[in-house]
Design a protein around this motif. Sequence first.
Motif, PDB file in Angstrom:
ATOM      1  N   HIS A 174     -52.762 -44.118  30.145  1.00  0.00           N
ATOM      2  CA  HIS A 174     -53.692 -44.643  30.742  1.00  0.00           C
ATOM      3  C   HIS A 174     -52.942 -45.970  31.493  1.00  0.00           C
ATOM      4  O   HIS A 174     -52.389 -46.837  31.666  1.00  0.00           O
ATOM      5  N   HIS A 175     -51.817 -45.109  31.973  1.00  0.00           N
ATOM      6  CA  HIS A 175     -50.886 -44.921  32.768  1.00  0.00           C
ATOM      7  C   HIS A 175     -51.709 -44.419  34.164  1.00  0.00           C
ATOM      8  O   HIS A 175     -51.413 -43.390  34.601  1.00  0.00           O
ATOM      9  N   ALA A 176     -51.470 -45.324  35.465  1.00  0.00           N
ATOM     10  CA  ALA A 176     -52.097 -44.433  36.467  1.00  0.00           C
ATOM     11  C   ALA A 176     -51.184 -43.650  36.934  1.00  0.00           C
ATOM     12  O   ALA A 176     -52.011 -42.432  37.085  1.00  0.00           O
ATOM     13  N   LEU A 177     -49.736 -43.852  36.983  1.00  0.00           N
ATOM     14  CA  LEU A 177     -49.173 -42.419  37.765  1.00  0.00           C
ATOM     15  C   LEU A 177     -48.765 -41.468  36.428  1.00  0.00           C
ATOM     16  O   LEU A 177     -49.410 -40.092  36.916  1.00  0.00           O
ATOM     17  N   ASP A 178     -48.972 -41.498  35.242  1.00  0.00           N
ATOM     18  CA  ASP A 178     -49.225 -40.715  34.800  1.00  0.00           C
ATOM     19  C   ASP A 178     -50.442 -39.516  34.598  1.00  0.00           C
ATOM     20  O   ASP A 178     -50.728 -38.123  33.869  1.00  0.00           O
ATOM     21  N   ASP A 179     -52.064 -40.231  34.497  1.00  0.00           N
ATOM     22  CA  ASP A 179     -53.163 -39.692  34.754  1.00  0.00           C
ATOM     23  C   ASP A 179     -53.454 -39.314  36.061  1.00  0.00           C
ATOM     24  O   ASP A 179     -53.596 -38.427  35.516  1.00  0.00           O
ATOM     25  N   ALA A 180     -52.565 -39.369  37.073  1.00  0.00           N
ATOM     26  CA  ALA A 180     -52.799 -39.076  37.954  1.00  0.00           C
ATOM     27  C   ALA A 180     -51.786 -37.104  38.069  1.00  0.00           C
ATOM     28  O   ALA A 180     -51.977 -36.902  38.466  1.00  0.00           O
ATOM     29  N   ARG A 181     -50.743 -36.995  37.688  1.00  0.00           N
ATOM     30  CA  ARG A 181     -50.129 -36.401  36.984  1.00  0.00           C
ATOM     31  C   ARG A 181     -51.457 -35.671  36.075  1.00  0.00           C
ATOM     32  O   ARG A 181     -50.935 -34.006  36.369  1.00  0.00           O
ATOM     33  N   VAL A 182     -51.421 -35.504  34.908  1.00  0.00           N
ATOM     34  CA  VAL A 182     -52.055 -34.781  33.923  1.00  0.00           C
ATOM     35  C   VAL A 182     -53.772 -34.493  34.627  1.00  0.00           C
ATOM     36  O   VAL A 182     -53.659 -33.070  35.038  1.00  0.00           O
ATOM     37  N   LEU A 183     -53.853 -35.025  35.496  1.00  0.00           N
ATOM     38  CA  LEU A 183     -55.008 -34.635  36.096  1.00  0.00           C
ATOM     39  C   LEU A 183     -54.652 -33.461  37.339  1.00  0.00           C
ATOM     40  O   LEU A 183     -55.107 -32.415  37.963  1.00  0.00           O
ATOM     41  N   ALA A 184     -53.815 -33.781  38.555  1.00  0.00           N
ATOM     42  CA  ALA A 184     -53.218 -32.849  39.346  1.00  0.00           C
ATOM     43  C   ALA A 184     -53.231 -31.043  38.976  1.00  0.00           C
ATOM     44  O   ALA A 184     -53.187 -30.421  39.256  1.00  0.00           O
ATOM     45  N   GLU A 185     -52.432 -31.506  37.219  1.00  0.00           N
ATOM     46  CA  GLU A 185     -51.828 -30.382  37.314  1.00  0.00           C
ATOM     47  C   GLU A 185     -52.964 -29.639  36.184  1.00  0.00           C
ATOM     48  O   GLU A 185     -52.942 -28.648  36.609  1.00  0.00           O
ATOM     49  N   ALA A 186     -53.695 -30.878  36.016  1.00  0.00           N
ATOM     50  CA  ALA A 186     -55.493 -29.603  35.489  1.00  0.00           C
ATOM     51  C   ALA A 186     -56.422 -29.306  36.641  1.00  0.00           C
ATOM     52  O   ALA A 186     -57.024 -28.956  36.842  1.00  0.00           O
ATOM     53  N   PHE A 187     -56.408 -29.969  37.582  1.00  0.00           N
ATOM     54  CA  PHE A 187     -57.210 -29.238  38.926  1.00  0.00           C
ATOM     55  C   PHE A 187     -56.650 -28.535  39.476  1.00  0.00           C
ATOM     56  O   PHE A 187     -57.440 -27.034  40.375  1.00  0.00           O
TER      57      PHE A 187
END
Length: 327
Positions: A164-177
């Motif tokens: 629920h921290h935007a930067l880490d959630d975006a990082r996680v999603l980028a790595e899973a995408f």
Amino acid sequence: MLDDHTTAAPSPTGWPTAYPEGYAVVDVETTGLARDDRIISAAVYRLDAHGEVEDHWYTTVNPERDPGPVWIHGLTSDVLEGAPLFADIAEEFSARLADRVLVAHNAVFDWQMIAREYARAKREAPVRQRLCTIALSKELGLPLPNHKLESLAAHFGVVQQRAHHALDDARVLAEAFRPSLHAAAARSVRLPLHECRPLTEWTDLAVPRQQGGYGGYRPTSWRPSRKRPACPYPNPGRYEEGKRLKQGMRVAFSGDTSVERDLLEDRATEAGLHVATSISRLTSLLVTNDPDSGTSKVVKARQYGTPVVDEAAFGQLLRDVEPASEG
């Protein structure tokens, strides 16, 4: 949406030629989930055509109101007081989104929040298509226990550091995408891309703090580009398997859909069907991709004997809807 049952033609290098040339993986944290809630932080990971990270960006945003569930996102009023307004970061945000497909987990939500903020700033987000990683995981048939970001991350071995921290959630999603994209490319799967329609109207009304407002502007009206009209045709009764839908039939929807729910309902309305928000004995058809979900609509449909079809079958039926009877 692109046809689920067709494949994307590969190029001589093996990468599908129809795939986008770049992506913007986005996450926004907000004051809540309603239409009048605001963005309080945003992050963007820009990826190239193959999902490799080019750069990333993060900002907090002053919502000009109460920050909402601090226990979830951790951003207090004190932290956000000195943050820029959305209008101040809109140009930089646009530069990060321009000419790319917006990728998000539950992308409808992130897109709608972004579109509303741009509308408030009297601007338009430079986004023409979005891709939801939930829809992509369904296309790939990933064996996930649910559709949470943490489940997708765990499947690909991506470690979350600050949920629920935007930067880490975006990082996680980028790595899973990235592995999801490569899996889709290897199988020539058509990506579940959807059109992004910007808002055309936004009305603000000043609400003094002493009257319960936030001491600034509180949005009171949000409308898409067109209203859905009432169905002009009488209900001809229930849908019968193997036959055509008929104008005036009452159709209800339940659960997740690959195509945005509003768009599905718009298509049904344009075909002359009555979109119902609940199930009754008069409902002609229930559309759901999960008939065993146990939702109230599914349970009532079972009680009433209401016919049930999935989203793909409904899409086929929409192509040939029988005109209403004359007289």
